[in-house]
Design an enzyme around this catalytic site. Structure first.
Site, PDB file in Angstrom:
ATOM      1  N   ARG A  94      11.780  -5.363   5.787  1.00  0.00           N
ATOM      2  CA  ARG A  94      12.164  -5.671   6.471  1.00  0.00           C
ATOM      3  C   ARG A  94      11.893  -6.348   7.750  1.00  0.00           C
ATOM      4  NH1 ARG A  94      14.991  -3.610   2.508  1.00  0.00           N
ATOM      5  NH2 ARG A  94      15.039  -1.385   3.639  1.00  0.00           N
ATOM      6  N   ALA A 128       0.648  -1.261   0.346  1.00  0.00           N
ATOM      7  CA  ALA A 128       0.162   0.224  -0.542  1.00  0.00           C
ATOM      8  C   ALA A 128       1.169   1.255   0.217  1.00  0.00           C
ATOM      9  CB  ALA A 128      -1.088  -0.121   1.716  1.00  0.00           C
ATOM     10  N   VAL A 129       1.710   1.677   0.855  1.00  0.00           N
ATOM     11  CA  VAL A 129       3.017   2.755   1.081  1.00  0.00           C
ATOM     12  C   VAL A 129       3.566   2.363  -0.663  1.00  0.00           C
ATOM     13  CG1 VAL A 129       5.505   3.010   2.051  1.00  0.00           C
ATOM     14  CG2 VAL A 129       3.301   1.729   3.514  1.00  0.00           C
ATOM     15  N   THR A 130       3.903   1.225  -0.766  1.00  0.00           N
ATOM     16  CA  THR A 130       4.875   1.369  -2.695  1.00  0.00           C
ATOM     17  C   THR A 130       3.566   2.108  -3.555  1.00  0.00           C
ATOM     18  OG1 THR A 130       5.855  -0.439  -2.353  1.00  0.00           O
ATOM     19  CG2 THR A 130       5.420  -0.282  -4.372  1.00  0.00           C
ATOM     20  N   SER A 176       9.961  -9.626  -0.470  1.00  0.00           N
ATOM     21  CA  SER A 176       9.057 -10.739  -0.953  1.00  0.00           C
ATOM     22  C   SER A 176       9.615 -10.658  -2.430  1.00  0.00           C
ATOM     23  CB  SER A 176       7.525 -11.136  -1.240  1.00  0.00           C
ATOM     24  OG  SER A 176       7.319  -9.836  -1.992  1.00  0.00           O
ATOM     25  N   ASP A 179       8.520   2.647  -9.853  1.00  0.00           N
ATOM     26  CA  ASP A 179       9.736   3.249  -9.614  1.00  0.00           C
ATOM     27  C   ASP A 179       9.838   4.009 -11.328  1.00  0.00           C
ATOM     28  OD1 ASP A 179      10.980   3.261  -6.940  1.00  0.00           O
ATOM     29  OD2 ASP A 179      12.883   2.040  -7.627  1.00  0.00           O
TER      30      ASP A 179
HETATM   31  C1  LIG Z   1      13.412  26.205   0.079  1.00  0.00           C
HETATM   32  C2  LIG Z   1      13.744  25.172  -0.578  1.00  0.00           C
HETATM   33  C3  LIG Z   1      12.791  24.459  -1.659  1.00  0.00           C
HETATM   34  C4  LIG Z   1      13.039  23.314  -1.616  1.00  0.00           C
HETATM   35  C5  LIG Z   1      12.182  22.592  -1.430  1.00  0.00           C
HETATM   36  C6  LIG Z   1      12.213  21.018  -1.210  1.00  0.00           C
HETATM   37  C7  LIG Z   1      13.229  20.334  -2.189  1.00  0.00           C
HETATM   38  C8  LIG Z   1      13.382  18.745  -1.511  1.00  0.00           C
HETATM   39  C9  LIG Z   1      14.612  18.240  -2.643  1.00  0.00           C
HETATM   40  C10 LIG Z   1      15.199  17.072  -2.598  1.00  0.00           C
HETATM   41  C11 LIG Z   1      14.583  16.164  -2.190  1.00  0.00           C
HETATM   42  C12 LIG Z   1      14.542  14.913  -3.299  1.00  0.00           C
HETATM   43  C13 LIG Z   1      15.049  13.337  -1.909  1.00  0.00           C
HETATM   44  C14 LIG Z   1      14.730  12.308  -2.493  1.00  0.00           C
HETATM   45  C15 LIG Z   1      15.219  10.794  -2.062  1.00  0.00           C
HETATM   46  C16 LIG Z   1      15.634  10.181  -2.958  1.00  0.00           C
HETATM   47  C17 LIG Z   1      14.876   9.019  -2.483  1.00  0.00           C
HETATM   48  C18 LIG Z   1      14.941   7.684  -3.153  1.00  0.00           C
HETATM   49  O1  LIG Z   1      13.883   7.629  -3.224  1.00  0.00           O
HETATM   50  O2  LIG Z   1      15.601   6.437  -2.793  1.00  0.00           O
HETATM   51  C19 LIG Z   1      16.111   5.662  -4.077  1.00  0.00           C
HETATM   52  C20 LIG Z   1      16.508   4.671  -4.324  1.00  0.00           C
HETATM   53  C21 LIG Z   1      16.718   3.533  -4.970  1.00  0.00           C
HETATM   54  O3  LIG Z   1      16.176   3.026  -4.186  1.00  0.00           O
HETATM   55  P1  LIG Z   1      15.588   0.884  -5.132  1.00  0.00           P
HETATM   56  O4  LIG Z   1      17.216   0.622  -4.584  1.00  0.00           O
HETATM   57  O5  LIG Z   1      14.278   1.602  -3.823  1.00  0.00           O
HETATM   58  O6  LIG Z   1      15.789   1.575  -6.125  1.00  0.00           O
HETATM   59  C22 LIG Z   1      15.891   0.944  -7.331  1.00  0.00           C
HETATM   60  C23 LIG Z   1      16.919   1.911  -7.418  1.00  0.00           C
HETATM   61  O7  LIG Z   1      16.117   2.694  -8.209  1.00  0.00           O
HETATM   62  C24 LIG Z   1      17.535   1.176  -9.450  1.00  0.00           C
HETATM   63  O8  LIG Z   1      18.049   2.005 -10.333  1.00  0.00           O
HETATM   64  P2  LIG Z   1      19.125   2.478 -11.157  1.00  0.00           P
HETATM   65  O9  LIG Z   1      20.295   2.914  -9.699  1.00  0.00           O
HETATM   66  O10 LIG Z   1      19.627   0.675 -11.357  1.00  0.00           O
HETATM   67  O11 LIG Z   1      19.176   3.348 -12.075  1.00  0.00           O
HETATM   68  C25 LIG Z   1      16.576   0.204  -9.866  1.00  0.00           C
HETATM   69  O12 LIG Z   1      17.828  -0.506 -10.569  1.00  0.00           O
HETATM   70  C26 LIG Z   1      15.730  -0.561  -8.981  1.00  0.00           C
HETATM   71  O13 LIG Z   1      15.202  -1.564  -9.601  1.00  0.00           O
HETATM   72  C27 LIG Z   1      15.170  -0.052  -7.688  1.00  0.00           C
HETATM   73  O14 LIG Z   1      14.907  -0.678  -7.450  1.00  0.00           O
HETATM   74  O15 LIG Z   1      16.927   4.983  -3.295  1.00  0.00           O
HETATM   75  C28 LIG Z   1      18.498   5.279  -2.083  1.00  0.00           C
HETATM   76  O16 LIG Z   1      19.325   5.204  -3.475  1.00  0.00           O
HETATM   77  C29 LIG Z   1      18.611   5.432  -1.370  1.00  0.00           C
HETATM   78  C30 LIG Z   1      19.510   6.535  -0.366  1.00  0.00           C
HETATM   79  C31 LIG Z   1      18.715   7.626  -0.731  1.00  0.00           C
HETATM   80  C32 LIG Z   1      18.717   9.204  -0.169  1.00  0.00           C
HETATM   81  C33 LIG Z   1      18.412  10.540  -0.586  1.00  0.00           C
HETATM   82  C34 LIG Z   1      18.908  11.529  -0.409  1.00  0.00           C
HETATM   83  C35 LIG Z   1      18.218  12.968  -0.338  1.00  0.00           C
HETATM   84  C36 LIG Z   1      19.824  13.674   0.131  1.00  0.00           C
HETATM   85  C37 LIG Z   1      19.067  15.315   0.200  1.00  0.00           C
HETATM   86  C38 LIG Z   1      17.798  15.605   0.514  1.00  0.00           C
HETATM   87  C39 LIG Z   1      18.012  17.085   0.802  1.00  0.00           C
HETATM   88  C40 LIG Z   1      17.266  18.011  -0.048  1.00  0.00           C
HETATM   89  C41 LIG Z   1      17.613  19.479   0.666  1.00  0.00           C
HETATM   90  C42 LIG Z   1      17.181  20.167  -0.463  1.00  0.00           C
HETATM   91  C43 LIG Z   1      17.403  21.538  -0.288  1.00  0.00           C
HETATM   92  C44 LIG Z   1      17.028  22.392  -0.938  1.00  0.00           C
HETATM   93  C45 LIG Z   1      17.646  23.514  -0.761  1.00  0.00           C
HETATM   94  N1  LIG Z   2       5.623  -3.339  -1.342  1.00  0.00           N
HETATM   95  C1  LIG Z   2       7.468  -3.660  -1.136  1.00  0.00           C
HETATM   96  C2  LIG Z   2       8.847  -2.998  -1.221  1.00  0.00           C
HETATM   97  C3  LIG Z   2       9.674  -3.127  -1.472  1.00  0.00           C
HETATM   98  N2  LIG Z   2       9.963  -4.423  -0.307  1.00  0.00           N
HETATM   99  C4  LIG Z   2      11.388  -5.697  -0.403  1.00  0.00           C
HETATM  100  O1  LIG Z   2      12.222  -4.115  -0.453  1.00  0.00           O
HETATM  101  C5  LIG Z   2      13.466  -4.210  -1.528  1.00  0.00           C
HETATM  102  C6  LIG Z   2      13.869  -2.291  -1.477  1.00  0.00           C
HETATM  103  O2  LIG Z   2      14.026  -2.054  -0.722  1.00  0.00           O
HETATM  104  P1  LIG Z   2      13.869  -0.402  -0.687  1.00  0.00           P
HETATM  105  O3  LIG Z   2      14.434  -0.037   0.836  1.00  0.00           O
HETATM  106  O4  LIG Z   2      14.630   0.251  -0.970  1.00  0.00           O
HETATM  107  O5  LIG Z   2      12.595   0.074  -0.428  1.00  0.00           O
HETATM  108  C7  LIG Z   2      12.658  -5.145  -2.227  1.00  0.00           C
HETATM  109  O6  LIG Z   2      13.716  -5.009  -2.500  1.00  0.00           O
HETATM  110  C8  LIG Z   2      11.923  -6.166  -2.041  1.00  0.00           C
HETATM  111  O7  LIG Z   2      12.717  -6.965  -1.505  1.00  0.00           O
HETATM  112  C9  LIG Z   2       8.540  -5.373  -0.278  1.00  0.00           C
HETATM  113  O8  LIG Z   2       9.040  -6.421  -0.026  1.00  0.00           O
HETATM  114  N3  LIG Z   2       7.530  -5.137  -0.204  1.00  0.00           N
HETATM  115 MG   LIG Z   3      12.488   1.650  -5.354  1.00  0.00          MG
END
Ligand SMILES: CCCCCCCC/C=C\CCCCCCCC(=O)OC[C@H](COP(=O)(O)O[C@@H]1[C@H](O)[C@H](OP(=O)(O)O)[C@@H](O)[C@H](O)[C@H]1O)OC(=O)CCCCCCC/C=C\CCCCCCCC
Ligand SMILES: Nc1ccn([C@@H]2O[C@H](COP(=O)(O)O)[C@@H](O)[C@H]2O)c(=O)n1
Ligand SMILES: [Mg+2]
Ligand SMILES: [Mg+2]
Length: 218
Positions: free
Chosen positions: A74, A30-32, A80, A91
């Site tokens: 987790r 549901a969150v996804t 799963s 995504d």
């Molecule tokens: C006055 C100022 C106004 C500003 C307004 C608001 C600004 C806010 C700005 C930004 C916020 C951005 C936040 C973005 C956070 C994204 C987090 C996220 O969802 O990351 C997802 C990522 C991937 O997770 P998965 O494992 O589920 O995904 C896999 C991946 O996508 C693979 O892709 P590929 O690499 O291959 O292309 C796929 O292959 C695979 O299928 C898929 O499952 O999760 C992460 O990576 C975890 C780390 C997240 C790090 C988040 C960092 C946020 C950092 C800083 C935000 C700072 C905001 C500061 C704003 C300041 C402005 C002044």
């Molecule tokens: N509805 C979901 C979403 C994710 N998962 C498990 O989490 C892994 C991804 O982790 P993130 O921290 O990147 O969200 C995914 O590979 C699944 O194993 C799930 O079970 N159900």
């Molecule tokens: Mg994802």
């Protein structure tokens, strides 16, 4: 890089919130689904109108669901294959809406066919970058490379630039130039990442094929 270094931090910060959602009886799926819906709505309602600040606020509120859903799964011990599939597939939907919303802005009132094309390039190259890993893994390779600009980098660069560019509406002069700069960075970074991944898959598949041929002839 963010995936490697920021994930641990966000896991710590978001774990109590994920636990609360579990106590409320909400499922990871549901969150996804709700998170993706919120990102898509924020991107496709606000960005095509040039409302970058409020669009980014809405998207940011929902995009962190992508870190919460896996955390919940987790904690529940219910990670799963279906969840992994749903998470990765949605995504792609969320990313399409973000860059599609920007392309629609530049195709219309944003009035720049070049930046419209760059936004479409960011959309397409991001999807292909993710596909290289998914397809490489599907044919049994480790794909032991993440590359320069992964999804987290694509999102952070784009959303920070969009949010700040949106401050133009509140009278901050010149700040709107950040968005075109960010789009160019994401486009070039995604191309480099694509190259890194293709080279890795080429090497890994040659090694795997050589081992398989050696094994067959023995
Ligand atoms: C006055 C100022 C106004 C500003 C307004 C608001 C600004 C806010 C700005 C930004 C916020 C951005 C936040 C973005 C956070 C994204 C987090 C996220 O969802 O990351 C997802 C990522 C991937 O997770 P998965 O494992 O589920 O995904 C896999 C991946 O996508 C693979 O892709 P590929 O690499 O291959 O292309 C796929 O292959 C695979 O299928 C898929 O499952 O999760 C992460 O990576 C975890 C780390 C997240 C790090 C988040 C960092 C946020 C950092 C800083 C935000 C700072 C905001 C500061 C704003 C300041 C402005 C002044
Ligand atoms: N509805 C979901 C979403 C994710 N998962 C498990 O989490 C892994 C991804 O982790 P993130 O921290 O990147 O969200 C995914 O590979 C699944 O194993 C799930 O079970 N159900
Ligand atoms: Mg994802
Ligand atoms: Mg997730």
């Amino acid at each position: 890089m963010l995936n490697k270094y920021a994930r641990a931090f966000f896991t710590r910060v978001l774990t109590p919130f994920a636990a609360l959602l579990i106590r409320l009886g909400i499922s990871p799926d549901a969150v996804t689904l709700i998170g993706t819906g919120g990102v898509v709505a924020g991107a496709l309602i606000f960005y095509p109108q040039g409302e970058f600040f409020w669009g980014t606020v809405v998207i940011t509120l929902f995009v962190f669901s992508d870190l919460v859903d896996g955390n919940m799964a987790r904690q529940l011990g219910r990670s799963s294959r279906w969840g992994a599939f749903l998470d990765s597939t949605l995504d792609r939907v969320a990313d399409s809406a973000i860059f599609g919303g920007l392309a629609l802005w530049y195709a219309g009132a944003g009035n720049s066919l070049t930046l419209c094309a760059i936004a479409i390039f960011c959309l397409a190259s991001g999807q292909v970058v993710s596909y290289t890993k998914a397809r490489g893994e599907a044919i049994g390779l480790p794909v032991a490379v993440n590359g320069l600009v992964e999804r987290a980098e694509r999102l952070v660069i784009t959303l920070v630039a969009c949010g700040l560019s949106g401050l133009h509406t509140f009278g901050v002069p010149g700040i709107e130039t950040l968005l075109p700069i960010a789009l160019w960075i994401v486009a070039i970074g995604s191309t480099v990442t694509l190259g890194q991944r293709v080279v890795t898959v080429r090497r890994e598949s040659a090694e795997a094929d050589a081992i398989a041929r050696g094994g067959n002839s023995a």
